[in-house]
Design an enzyme around this catalytic site. Structure first.
Site, PDB file in Angstrom:
ATOM      1  N   GLU A  41       0.821  -1.217   0.000  1.00 46.49           N
ATOM      2  CA  GLU A  41       0.000   0.000   0.000  1.00 46.49           C
ATOM      3  C   GLU A  41       0.851   1.260   0.000  1.00 46.49           C
ATOM      4  OE1 GLU A  41      -3.656  -0.399   2.684  1.00 46.49           O
ATOM      5  OE2 GLU A  41      -2.096  -1.401   3.812  1.00 46.49           O
ATOM      6  N   HIS A  66      -6.265 -11.216   6.436  1.00 46.72           N
ATOM      7  CA  HIS A  66      -6.807 -11.052   5.079  1.00 46.72           C
ATOM      8  C   HIS A  66      -6.141 -11.953   4.037  1.00 46.72           C
ATOM      9  CE1 HIS A  66      -8.735  -7.728   6.909  1.00 46.72           C
ATOM     10  NE2 HIS A  66      -7.777  -6.838   6.769  1.00 46.72           N
TER      11      HIS A  66
HETATM   12  O1  LIG Z   1      -8.046  -1.769   0.994  1.00 46.36           O
HETATM   13  P1  LIG Z   1      -8.855  -1.877   2.237  1.00 46.36           P
HETATM   14  O2  LIG Z   1     -10.145  -2.564   2.041  1.00 46.36           O
HETATM   15  O3  LIG Z   1      -8.961  -0.586   2.947  1.00 46.36           O
HETATM   16  O4  LIG Z   1      -8.025  -2.839   3.201  1.00 46.36           O
HETATM   17  C1  LIG Z   1      -6.738  -2.559   3.616  1.00 46.36           C
HETATM   18  C2  LIG Z   1      -6.715  -2.260   5.104  1.00 46.36           C
HETATM   19  O5  LIG Z   1      -7.229  -3.406   5.784  1.00 46.36           O
HETATM   20  C3  LIG Z   1      -7.315  -3.218   7.189  1.00 46.36           C
HETATM   21  O6  LIG Z   1      -7.894  -4.351   7.786  1.00 46.36           O
HETATM   22  C4  LIG Z   1      -5.937  -3.003   7.743  1.00 46.36           C
HETATM   23  O7  LIG Z   1      -6.015  -2.800   9.153  1.00 46.36           O
HETATM   24  C5  LIG Z   1      -5.294  -1.794   7.094  1.00 46.36           C
HETATM   25  O8  LIG Z   1      -3.973  -1.615   7.576  1.00 46.36           O
HETATM   26  C6  LIG Z   1      -5.319  -1.923   5.587  1.00 46.36           C
HETATM   27  O9  LIG Z   1      -4.907  -0.683   5.030  1.00 46.36           O
END
Ligand SMILES: O=P(O)(O)OC[C@H]1O[C@@H](O)[C@H](O)[C@@H](O)[C@@H]1O
Length: 451
Positions: free
Chosen positions: A198, A222
């Site tokens: 990210e 995840h």
């Molecule tokens: O892209 P999404 O759906 O926001 O998921 C990413 C995020 O998922 C979250 O569960 C994490 O705590 C974050 O650190 C992360 O940035």
């Protein structure tokens, strides 16, 4: 129309504002959960007006049904680790209660213990966020506690990646087509990567993130769910029991590829530039305790010891403040057994890429392009995944309110996911794997794949 009450414990926090309420707003706007009452609870000395404003702001552009729920929302100041306070809260519920623990793992465990002293209304559901516990023993203990409160089918361990339409599309891609499934095995696949790098950095979340780190925040939760969908055998139906059994089968067969010293990597960002933003060293971010040695990038290589996948390395990786945002699963196929002499230029391996943002499906392969028919060129067939009707969080909440645990993580699976990463956590704690550094905005270090 059935009345239900959502009680959010820890409602003043970041998770509620950033993920839970926007997902709920979308769900209500789409016409789901008519008759919902929303109660926010925490020790903060808020009142209904302040809570309603928070709900309203987090809902964003919402339809009349959501605006109505926000306008009737109630705030109750309470210590959610105290039985009397919890009894008082549940006394306010209309219809079955959905209790959402928007709390750190240790406080969640305390709140569950306190709930043992309260008679829960019939149909009560418990909703927990990741990280679920802090290790397999803590997760098992929490699971044992939860089953004393409500049946397992009423425990929803939320992983919002299971609500992403691209992640769920893995099921359609694999099991509703003839052409992919037969080649998704160790005979044809060389390696699989599941990457979630990210641009985002800490973004003010030290309170949570500095204790979690990239491994627990992204991989243990995840990315292992994505691995399960990519590797599971075809379920007969998508009914909750069967779908969750197939995921559990494959996670039970998953282990670290080799020693943590060669199969894991941890690193932390230092000061750097990212998209024109100057980012400080992670250790200097407000709220960070540098002595914890929290990693902001983690990578592990796993083996899935099933007949289908034995011998194929799976790289799972996630980093914060990485310059090239890359969010995809990539299946790299082996080279053809022999390319006839005279066919030139086909040195690219076939790849199936599933993008989780941007949402995209691509198949890279070799074909002769314009000109010389024996000179091969790489080409890509692509398709955009359809957007889901609901954002990921709304999708998982839909299951919670419909009393359908399909997209929830089952107790045994939550424990397995810790079991898989525990050798890595232990090795990191003992100092066997050094904490590396990468400048914010760079692509960060990576491990060589054992091919
Ligand atoms: O892209 P999404 O759906 O926001 O998921 C990413 C995020 O998922 C979250 O569960 C994490 O705590 C974050 O650190 C992360 O940035």
């Amino acid at each position: 129309m059935t009345d239900q009450t959502l009680i959010i414990l820890g409602a003043s926090g970041d998770l509620t504002a950033r993920l839970l309420l926007p997902g709920l707003g979308a769900l209500l706007t789409a016409g789901h959960v008519p008759g919902l009452t929303l109660i926010g609870a925490a020790t903060d000395d808020w009142d209904d007006a302040r809570w309603r404003q928070r709900v309203h702001d987090s809902f964003g552009e919402a339809g009349p049904a959501a605006v109505d729920v926000a306008g009737r929302a109630r705030w109750i100041t309470a210590d959610v680790t105290h039985t009397d306070d919890l009894r008082r809260l549940l006394g306010e519920a209309r219809g079955p209660a959905v209790i959402f623990f928007a709390l750190p793992p240790a406080v969640t465990a305390k709140a569950c213990e306190a709930l043992l002293g309260v008679e829960l209304p019939p149909g009560t559901r418990l909703v927990l966020e990741k990280p679920f516990g802090t290790g397999s023993a803590a997760a098992a203990e929490l699971n044992a506690l939860l089953t004393r409160l409500v049946p397992e089918e009423r425990v929803h361990r939320v992983d919002h990646f299971l609500g992403k339409s691209t992640v769920l599309n893995i099921l359609g891609l694999r099991f509703a087509n003839r052409i992919f499934e037969p080649v998704l095995d160790a005979t044809h696949v060389e390696s699989v990567e599941i990457v979630f790098d990210e641009n985002l950095a800490l973004e003010g979340r030290a309170g949570y993130y500095d204790k979690a780190g990239a491994l627990a925040d992204m991989i243990q939760s995840h990315l292992l769910q994505i691995l399960a969908l990519l590797t599971m055998e075809a379920p007969f139906t998508l009914a909750a029991a069967e779908f969750r059994d197939r995921k559990a089968d494959v996670l039970r067969a998953t282990r670290l590829w080799d020693d943590p010293a060669t199969s894991s990597l941890r690193a932390r960002y230092t000061a750097g530039d990212l998209d024109g933003r100057k980012l400080p060293d992670y250790a200097d971010e407000p709220g960070v305790d540098p002595s914890r040695g929290t990693e902001t990038l983690a990578e592990i290589v796993l083996a899935v010891d099933t007949w289908r996948w034995a011998g194929v390395p799976f790289r799972l990786r996630s980093g914060k403040a990485v310059g090239d945002s890359r969010k995809e699963a990539v299946i790299t196929f082996k080279r053809p057994p022999r390319v006839p002499d005279g066919l030139r230029g086909c040195d690219q391996q076939d790849r199936l890429r599933i993008g989780f943002g941007p949402d995209h499906l691509a198949l890279d392969f070799n074909i002769n392009g314009p000109g010389d028919p024996f000179e091969l060129d790489p080409v890509t067939l692509g398709a955009d995944f359809g957007q889901g009707d609901l954002p990921a969080y709304g999708e998982v909440l839909r299951g919670v309110f419909a009393d359908d645990p399909t997209l929830s993580v089952r107790a045994d699976t939550a424990e397995q996911c810790w079991r898989i990463v525990e050798p890595v956590i232990d090795a990191w704690h003992s100092g066997a794997v050094p904490l590396r550094e990468y400048p914010a905005g760079s692509s960060g270090p990576t491990l060589p794949l054992p091919l």
